[in-house]
Design a protein around this motif. Structure first.
Motif, PDB file in Angstrom:
ATOM      1  N   GLU A   1       0.653  -0.929  -0.104  1.00 19.21           N
ATOM      2  CA  GLU A   1      -0.096  -0.747   0.109  1.00 19.21           C
ATOM      3  C   GLU A   1       0.337   1.212   0.106  1.00 19.21           C
ATOM      4  OE1 GLU A   1      -3.335  -0.690   2.944  1.00 19.21           O
ATOM      5  OE2 GLU A   1      -2.085  -1.916   3.959  1.00 19.21           O
ATOM      6  N   ILE A   2       1.981   1.299   0.682  1.00 17.89           N
ATOM      7  CA  ILE A   2       2.942   2.600   0.761  1.00 17.89           C
ATOM      8  C   ILE A   2       3.543   2.940  -0.736  1.00 17.89           C
ATOM      9  CG2 ILE A   2       4.836   3.246   2.432  1.00 17.89           C
ATOM     10  CD1 ILE A   2       2.554   3.708   3.590  1.00 17.89           C
ATOM     11  N   GLY A   3       3.760   1.707  -0.890  1.00 19.17           N
ATOM     12  CA  GLY A   3       4.511   1.861  -2.345  1.00 19.17           C
ATOM     13  C   GLY A   3       4.133   2.494  -3.854  1.00 19.17           C
ATOM     14  N   THR A   4       2.601   1.797  -3.559  1.00 16.09           N
ATOM     15  CA  THR A   4       1.864   2.599  -4.211  1.00 16.09           C
ATOM     16  C   THR A   4       1.117   3.794  -4.031  1.00 16.09           C
ATOM     17  OG1 THR A   4      -0.005   0.415  -4.804  1.00 16.09           O
ATOM     18  CG2 THR A   4      -1.304   2.574  -5.223  1.00 16.09           C
ATOM     19  N   LEU A   5       0.993   4.200  -2.708  1.00 15.78           N
ATOM     20  CA  LEU A   5       0.950   6.147  -2.329  1.00 15.78           C
ATOM     21  C   LEU A   5       2.023   6.585  -3.098  1.00 15.78           C
ATOM     22  CD1 LEU A   5      -0.566   5.646   1.143  1.00 15.78           C
ATOM     23  CD2 LEU A   5      -2.124   6.191  -0.547  1.00 15.78           C
ATOM     24  N   ALA A   6       3.360   5.929  -2.272  1.00 18.23           N
ATOM     25  CA  ALA A   6       4.651   6.683  -3.268  1.00 18.23           C
ATOM     26  C   ALA A   6       5.259   7.313  -4.494  1.00 18.23           C
ATOM     27  CB  ALA A   6       6.229   5.983  -2.249  1.00 18.23           C
TER      28      ALA A   6
END
Length: 272
Positions: A164-169
């Motif tokens: 999820e964090i990678g998607t936001l980044a």
């Protein structure tokens, strides 16, 4: 600005001349020594004659984030504080219009130095909602630095997945992750994995204390601050639930001392 500068070395004059890219670079150059204070804008001031934002600046905040901001004079607030000022918005129709990440609301925030797309506890928001709102914000305010993510569980689980964090980044300039010790399961090692995922995506990592621990004792805040820096945070955020819409002021100073020492703490406090 005519040169690259760390946020540590910038005062009101330098901040006035910064564009969004320069602000992000100034944070990156400061190596985890940037402090953000969130202010609940509708709350009454802790002391008469000074706004809560002014108190936060006096105790060492580099960045000021306004939560539930319903006013209009962002430019005036920035002039009075001499610091970069951002605003929280939320991708939810369950909150008031002035809190939404809608085109209509974003259009009145063109004076913001940065935007934070996040979720208060009364609005359950999923990662997809944040990503969609980020696209809208990019379209409406393309030159404004965009921070995206959750400071806590927002009514759901606390720790996000690295995916999820990678998607936001991919769509934001910085990603909010819970600081170590703030939500259940936020071990320093787990937060470090999230920070690594943020950095691999090319964004800055913001370790957020949004679980009212900004009003805890100084020893607790000091420990969280150092743990966040060890985990790889570029920015330490202290939320607005300390007392009356702002972190306990001495906790802001304690966090500042922990992540950057007396020299830079006292300088920041004096740069008015």
């Amino acid at each position: 600005m005519t040169r690259k500068a760390r946020i540590l070395d910038c005062g009101p004059e330098e901040f006035r001349g910064m564009d969004g890219g320069e602000l992000l670079q100034s944070i990156r150059l400061s190596e985890g020594r940037t402090l953000m204070a969130e202010i609940l804008h509708p709350s009454p001031p802790l002391v008469d004659g000074a706004s809560n934002a002014a108190v936060a600046v006096a105790f060492g905040a580099d960045l000021v984030l306004l939560n539930k901001f319903g006013g209009e004079d962002l430019a005036g607030i920035k002039r009075s504080l001499g610091r970069p000022v951002g605003v929280n918005v939320e991708p939810s129709e369950e909150v008031e219009e002035h809190r939404r990440a809608s085109r209509e609301n974003l259009s009145r925030l063109e004076d913001a130095d940065f935007l934070v797309i996040t979720a208060n506890p009364d609005a359950r928001i999923e990662t997809g909602d944040l990503v969609s709102a980020a696209h809208t914000a990019r379209d409406e305010l393309p030159d404004t630095p965009l921070l995206c993510g959750k400071m806590h569980g927002s009514g759901g689980r606390g720790m996000p997945e690295a995916s999820e964090i990678g998607t936001l980044a991919e769509g934001a300039d910085a990603v909010l992750i819970p600081a170590p010790g703030t939500v259940p399961g936020s071990l320093e090692s787990a937060v470090a994995e999230l920070a690594q995922a943020v950095h691999e995506g090319g964004a800055l990592a913001v370790a957020a204390v949004g679980t009212s621990q900004e009003g805890a004792d100084r020893e607790t805040v000091r420990g969280i601050s150092l743990s966040a820096k060890r985990a790889g945070a570029d920015v330490l955020h202290l939320g607005d639930a300390g007392l009356s819409g702002v972190a306990e002021p001495e906790n802001l100073m304690s966090a500042s001392l922990a992540i950057r020492g007396r020299r830079h703490t006292y300088r920041r406090m004096a740069m008015r």
